[in-house]
Every structure is written in structure tokens, then in C-alpha cells.
Design an enzyme around this catalytic site. Structure first.
Site, PDB file in Angstrom:
ATOM      1  N   HIS A 124       0.864  -1.185   0.000  1.00 42.89           N
ATOM      2  CA  HIS A 124       0.000   0.000   0.000  1.00 42.89           C
ATOM      3  C   HIS A 124       0.898   1.232   0.000  1.00 42.89           C
ATOM      4  O   HIS A 124       2.099   1.124   0.229  1.00 42.89           O
ATOM      5  CB  HIS A 124      -0.905   0.023   1.244  1.00 42.89           C
ATOM      6  CG  HIS A 124      -0.125   0.186   2.515  1.00 42.89           C
ATOM      7  ND1 HIS A 124       0.452  -0.890   3.175  1.00 42.89           N
ATOM      8  CD2 HIS A 124       0.214   1.292   3.220  1.00 42.89           C
ATOM      9  CE1 HIS A 124       1.097  -0.447   4.239  1.00 42.89           C
ATOM     10  NE2 HIS A 124       0.973   0.866   4.293  1.00 42.89           N
ATOM     11  N   HIS A 126       5.465   6.423  -0.690  1.00 43.78           N
ATOM     12  CA  HIS A 126       6.339   5.270  -0.874  1.00 43.78           C
ATOM     13  C   HIS A 126       5.569   3.981  -0.627  1.00 43.78           C
ATOM     14  O   HIS A 126       4.498   3.980  -0.030  1.00 43.78           O
ATOM     15  CB  HIS A 126       7.527   5.333   0.094  1.00 43.78           C
ATOM     16  CG  HIS A 126       7.112   5.163   1.520  1.00 43.78           C
ATOM     17  ND1 HIS A 126       6.540   6.185   2.247  1.00 43.78           N
ATOM     18  CD2 HIS A 126       7.143   4.076   2.337  1.00 43.78           C
ATOM     19  CE1 HIS A 126       6.250   5.739   3.456  1.00 43.78           C
ATOM     20  NE2 HIS A 126       6.603   4.459   3.547  1.00 43.78           N
TER      21      HIS A 126
END
EC number: 3.1.4.58
Length: 181
Positions: free
Chosen positions: A50, A134
Site C-alpha cells: 500500500h 512510498h
């Protein structure tokens, strides 16, 4: 639903908002990560991939409805932001190997800021650091980023964002919101 308890006995949940990654993208990311032949760290399970928007940490379970209500009022981007993850980095303080975006889309930054502002009245404060989109590939990683045979270039075009609960190494979706107005 299982809940942890604070020393006071009040139940709490470990929460974060994130962009989910499609099953197809999870497979592609996992395959690319395998090509790195990692010799350090613990790979993050592909089903946990995720892009975190906002980490809330331990939150009283009774606050979850108010958090969801505050996010319901949030102004959303006109179109879902497209995020390019194109930089393999090691974050030494976090001991993490991450795939980072060299350039964060303005719409994504506005969404993160909107989440932070919406939750302030509830006493939920974000970490005091710059947001860097990220995806974590491995934890407990030491050393330099490995050489990649193929440059990273993963486009994420999530249609919604999700409030997750982290429980025993798994991420459970609690609520989701569309990313476009």
C-alpha cells in the site's frame, strides 16, 4: 472484531490511511522485488502492499466513527492522482527498503494535507515530517539499495483510499472513500 486495550482498559486500534494496490500491481511488484535477489530484510507480504497517506497510530476505538465522519466531509481531488513509484531507496532510520515517488502529484499532497487538517479537531496529529509517498518492499533492511536489472516504474492509479487497521501483521480495511469528487 478483535481490539487491543490500553493499560487503562480502553480499547484501541492501530490505524492508517492508504492507497490500496491492485492485485495485478501487487503481483508485478512482488515479481520485480524477487528479481532484486534481496540478501537483507524481511519482505513485506504482497497482500500488504500500500502507499500510506497518513499514519494515525493507536487510536481509541470509540473515535473511529468520528474519524470516518470527518473524512466524509473532506474535499477530494477532481480526478484520482496518478502516482509513479520510480526510485528504490533505503530508509536507514526505519530500516526499510522502499519504492518511492521522485515526484509527488500535487493532488496527492493536497489529499494528505486535507486528511491532516480534518483530523486535527479530533486530537489526531500527524507525524511532524515531510510526506514522502512510498511503498515498503522489505523491513529490517540493512545496506545499500540492491541493483535492479529493470528500473522501477510502477504507476498507481487508485480509485479510492482506505482506512486500515493493522492487526497482527495484517491490514484490515475499515472504510473507504472515492478519490474523485
Amino acid at each position: 472484531m478483535v481490539q487491543d486495550q490500553r493499560p487503562s482498559g480502553a480499547p484501541f486500534k492501530r490505524l492508517f490511511f492508504a492507497l490500496p494496490v491492485s492485485d495485478e500491481q501487487c503481483r508485478a511488484l512482488a515479481q520485480w522485488r524477487r528479481s532484486l535477489n534481496l540478501r537483507s530484510g524481511k519482505p513485506v507480504p504482497a497482500e500488504n502492499f500500500h502507499v500510506t497517506l497518513l499514519f494515525l497510530g493507536d487510536v481509541d476505538a470509540e473515535q473511529v466513527p468520528a474519524i470516518c465522519s470527518a473524512v466524509d466531509q473532506l474535499r477530494r481531488p477532481v480526478a484520482p492522482p496518478r502516482l509513479l513509484l520510480d526510485l528504490l531507496q533505503v530508509w536507514p532510520r526505519a530500516s526499510a527498503l522502499v519504492l518511492e515517488a521522485q515526484q509527488a502529484p500535487a493532488a496527492l499532497l493536497q489529499l494528505v494535507y486535507g486528511l491532516q487538517q480534518a483530523l486535527l479537531p479530533l486530537g489526531v496529529e500527524a507525524a511532524n515530517r515531510e510526506y514522502r509517498p512510498h511503498l515498503t518492499l522489505a523491513r529490517d533492511f540493512r545496506g545499500q539499495p540492491p541493483e535492479a536489472g529493470t528500473a522501477p516504474e510502477f504507476f498507481l492509479a487508485a480509485r479510492h483510499f482506505t482506512l486500515y487497521e493493522s492487526r497482527k501483521g495484517r491490514y484490515w480495511p475499515l472504510a473507504q472513500w472515492p478519490l474523485s469528487a
